[in-house]
Design an enzyme around this catalytic site. Structure first.
Site, PDB file in Angstrom:
ATOM      1  N   LYS A 280       0.846  -1.194   0.000  1.00  0.00           N
ATOM      2  CA  LYS A 280       0.000   0.000   0.000  1.00  0.00           C
ATOM      3  C   LYS A 280       0.883   1.247   0.000  1.00  0.00           C
ATOM      4  O   LYS A 280       1.965   1.238   0.600  1.00  0.00           O
ATOM      5  CB  LYS A 280      -0.847   0.042   1.280  1.00  0.00           C
ATOM      6  CG  LYS A 280      -2.019  -0.908   1.334  1.00  0.00           C
ATOM      7  CD  LYS A 280      -2.779  -0.736   2.652  1.00  0.00           C
ATOM      8  CE  LYS A 280      -3.860  -1.793   2.823  1.00  0.00           C
ATOM      9  NZ  LYS A 280      -4.987  -1.643   1.906  1.00  0.00           N
ATOM     10  N   ARG A 354     -10.097 -11.680   2.398  1.00  0.00           N
ATOM     11  CA  ARG A 354     -10.905 -12.789   1.868  1.00  0.00           C
ATOM     12  C   ARG A 354     -10.143 -14.108   1.952  1.00  0.00           C
ATOM     13  O   ARG A 354     -10.753 -15.168   2.036  1.00  0.00           O
ATOM     14  CB  ARG A 354     -11.332 -12.468   0.423  1.00  0.00           C
ATOM     15  CG  ARG A 354     -10.194 -12.303  -0.535  1.00  0.00           C
ATOM     16  CD  ARG A 354     -10.593 -11.547  -1.789  1.00  0.00           C
ATOM     17  NE  ARG A 354     -10.694 -10.092  -1.564  1.00  0.00           N
ATOM     18  CZ  ARG A 354     -11.068  -9.207  -2.468  1.00  0.00           C
ATOM     19  NH1 ARG A 354     -11.421  -9.612  -3.680  1.00  0.00           N
ATOM     20  NH2 ARG A 354     -11.124  -7.921  -2.187  1.00  0.00           N
TER      21      ARG A 354
HETATM   22  N1  BES Z   1      -8.041  -3.902   4.916  1.00  0.00           N
HETATM   23  C1  BES Z   1      -8.255  -3.494   3.581  1.00  0.00           C
HETATM   24  C2  BES Z   1      -9.599  -2.783   3.399  1.00  0.00           C
HETATM   25  C3  BES Z   1      -9.692  -1.434   4.055  1.00  0.00           C
HETATM   26  C4  BES Z   1      -9.283  -0.295   3.371  1.00  0.00           C
HETATM   27  C5  BES Z   1     -10.240  -1.303   5.314  1.00  0.00           C
HETATM   28  C6  BES Z   1      -9.408   0.945   3.972  1.00  0.00           C
HETATM   29  C7  BES Z   1     -10.351  -0.058   5.917  1.00  0.00           C
HETATM   30  C8  BES Z   1      -9.933   1.067   5.244  1.00  0.00           C
HETATM   31  C9  BES Z   1      -8.249  -4.695   2.643  1.00  0.00           C
HETATM   32  O1  BES Z   1      -7.419  -5.729   3.016  1.00  0.00           O
HETATM   33  C10 BES Z   1      -7.750  -4.201   1.328  1.00  0.00           C
HETATM   34  O2  BES Z   1      -6.625  -3.843   1.238  1.00  0.00           O
HETATM   35  N2  BES Z   1      -8.632  -4.203   0.336  1.00  0.00           N
HETATM   36  C11 BES Z   1      -8.330  -3.751  -0.965  1.00  0.00           C
HETATM   37  C12 BES Z   1      -8.746  -4.809  -1.940  1.00  0.00           C
HETATM   38  C13 BES Z   1      -8.256  -4.571  -3.336  1.00  0.00           C
HETATM   39  C14 BES Z   1      -6.777  -4.835  -3.400  1.00  0.00           C
HETATM   40  C15 BES Z   1      -9.004  -5.484  -4.275  1.00  0.00           C
HETATM   41  C16 BES Z   1      -9.118  -2.464  -1.188  1.00  0.00           C
HETATM   42  O3  BES Z   1     -10.288  -2.423  -0.824  1.00  0.00           O
HETATM   43  O4  BES Z   1      -8.537  -1.501  -1.682  1.00  0.00           O
HETATM   44 MN    MN Z   2      -5.435  -5.463   2.259  1.00  0.00          MN
END
Ligand code: BES
Ligand code: MN
Ligand code: ZN
Length: 501
Positions: A280, A354
């Site tokens: 990230k 997931r």
């Molecule tokens: N933990 C994150 C989702 C999240 C993002 C929670 C911001 C709270 C605040 C999750 O693991 C994630 O990174 N999701 C990605 C998925 C994508 C790579 C398909 C997302 O939602 O950006």
């Molecule tokens: Mn994630």
């Protein structure tokens, strides 16, 4: 905080602070009327000055009102009597608490339960007041060397109940409100802890601690070797980049002697989500210590169930890992085998929630569950869709979706249903494995994440709550974990009771 339910008339009430409602156009609530009679029109005269019009949230603190034994009388504007609904009531209660806390009052007597809130009974109003009052005391300052001095004089609150026959209902609401608020505080504490402390094994220890303090709870922790023995390749693949190894935490609540099928609650317990090798950017990484809030909510809900001694069997399963990048971490394009046997092509290591959940869901099958509900900070897309107002709700069983929706409306911890149509599933097809963990190119993030999970939940009635938007508040003084959706889940369990008996 101590709460009591009393039918004592306000004019007879000894207290440091009596709280009375005033409606729009200076109309007095019935408690205000009776105090006004006692003080021979003193309140009416004050209303006439125009200092309290009864507008929603308006506030006026009086001292030494004639003939009234209480030191203070707190008048709260309640707005339109006919339009008073959930949100307005909560605004009124919030105002009341913050004003009382600014005074030296040790006990307060609140006469706002009699307010006519649309479609809400005494039980609902009492529970809201209790929950909100306890929540107002929440602080997380264990890492501050200079603790902010907060005045916490208030020790007791008496709630004026309109009639004797409602006292028992009110007392039950007090007990529930306290257990829910304790659960919320517990979930907030876990969420707010820094990720260098709150690791998978720390979460496991917290589950064991709960099992020690409540005899109806028992914990079982699986370490990485045991997880490997179960062939949970998806959970392992997320944890393998971290020196803090994964844990599979099971916390079981037995509220019944018979063999009633359990409700299984599955929580995402990523104690920090860097995104892994699909790293990230720095800004998106802030807030990722909260990525275990689903798991915390599951532990907290079981804690509340145990405190309330609910006659249900409930099992919490938390898949906990730390998602780190590096040499031993999963790569994009790795193919792994989940516990279910389905192979997964990992196209984005940041879609890790997931992965840990799919193995925990498969694991849930062994409990022969009546219902399975998973709770996860799963996608940023749900924040765009619903903001902080509602959790995203997905389900393969419409009656369950309806029950969760209703529990959200009652508790105020709302959720909103999103589609799980078959047409969406195609985007997760992989040329090389049974399923891909993300669509390429990315699309409908929250729905596809739920679609992915649905491939592992065919054997039971299941719902998924995407809590990424509700689990935290990202700005202001209230920045931090919210304890959601503990109130929603406990409400669901309470509503489930009649059907279970
Ligand atoms: N933990 C994150 C989702 C999240 C993002 C929670 C911001 C709270 C605040 C999750 O693991 C994630 O990174 N999701 C990605 C998925 C994508 C790579 C398909 C997302 O939602 O950006
Ligand atoms: Mn994630
Ligand atoms: Zn995550």
């Amino acid at each position: 905080m101590e709460f009591s339910a009393k039918t004592t008339l306000p004019e007879k009430q000894r207290s440091d602070c009596i709280v009375l409602g005033i409606f729009e156009n200076q109309k007095m609530s019935s408690a205000a009327e009776s105090v006004d009679t006692l003080c021979e029109g003193y309140l009416k005269n004050i209303l006439r000055t125009g200092d309290m019009e009864g507008k929603l949230g308006q506030i006026l603190l009086l001292h030494h009102v004639p003939n009234v034994t209480a030191e203070r009388v707190l008048l709260i504007g309640c707005g339109s009597e006919r339009e008073l609904a959930d949100k307005a009531f909560r605004d009124i209660i919030r105002k009341m608490i913050s004003r009382i806390l600014q005074t030296g009052a040790i006990e307060a007597a609140c006469y706002l339960v009699e307010l006519p809130v649309k479609n809400r009974d005494v039980h609902w109003k009492v529970r809201q007041i209790v929950q909100m009052t306890i929540e107002a005391f929440y602080r997380f300052d264990q890492f501050k060397s200079q603790k902010e001095k907060v005045r916490q004089n208030l020790k007791r609150m008496a709630l004026g109940i309109p009639s004797k026959k409602e006292i028992r209902e009110a007392e039950r609401a007090i007990t529930e409100g306290q257990a829910i608020a304790n659960g919320i505080a517990f979930a907030k504490d876990l969420g707010n802890l820094p990720p260098n402390i709150c690791t998978p094994s720390y979460l496991a220890k917290e589950a064991e601690k709960l099992a020690k303090s409540f005899p109806s709870l028992s914990a079982a922790i699986l370490d990485e070797k045991q997880i490997a023995a179960l062939k949970m390749g998806a959970l392992l693949s997320v944890g393998q980049g971290s020196k803090n190894p994964p844990r599979l935490i099971t916390l079981e609540y037995r509220g019944r002697k018979d063999k009633q099928k359990p409700i299984v609650l599955v929580g995402k317990g990523i104690t920090f989500d860097t995104g892994g090798n699909s790293l990230k950017p720095p800004i998106a990484m802030i807030g990722m210590k909260y990525d275990m809030c689903g798991g915390a909510a599951v532990l907290a809900t079981l804690r509340a169930a145990a405190e309330l001694e609910l006659p249900l069997n409930i099992i919490g399963v938390i898949a906990s890992a730390e998602n780190m990048p590096g040499n031993s971490a999963t790569r994009p394009e790795d193919i792994i085998t989940s516990m279910s046997g389905l192979t997964i092509e990992i196209l984005n290591t940041d879609a890790e929630g997931r992965l840990v959940l799919c193995d925990a869901l498969t694991y849930s099958e062994r409990f022969d569950p009546e219902i399975v509900i998973d709770v996860a900070t799963l996608t940023s897309a749900i924040i765009l869709a619903l903001g902080s107002q509602a959790s995203g709700l997905f389900s393969n069983y419409p009656p369950l979706a309806k029950e969760l929706f209703n529990a959200g409306m009652t508790s105020g911890d709302r959720c909103w249903e999103m589609p799980l149509w078959d047409e969406y599933q195609e985007s997760l097809n992989s040329n090389f494995a049974d399923v891909a963990n993300v669509a390429n190119p990315p699309e409908v993030g929250s729905v596809l994440a739920a679609c992915f999970l649905s491939r592992f939940t065919k054997k039971f009635k299941w719902a998924h709550l995407d809590i990424a938007g509700v689990a935290t508040r990202s700005s202001g003084k209230e920045r931090g974990a919210t304890g959601r959706p503990v109130a929603l889940l406990v409400q669901y369990l309470l509503d489930y009771l009649p059907a279970a008996s």
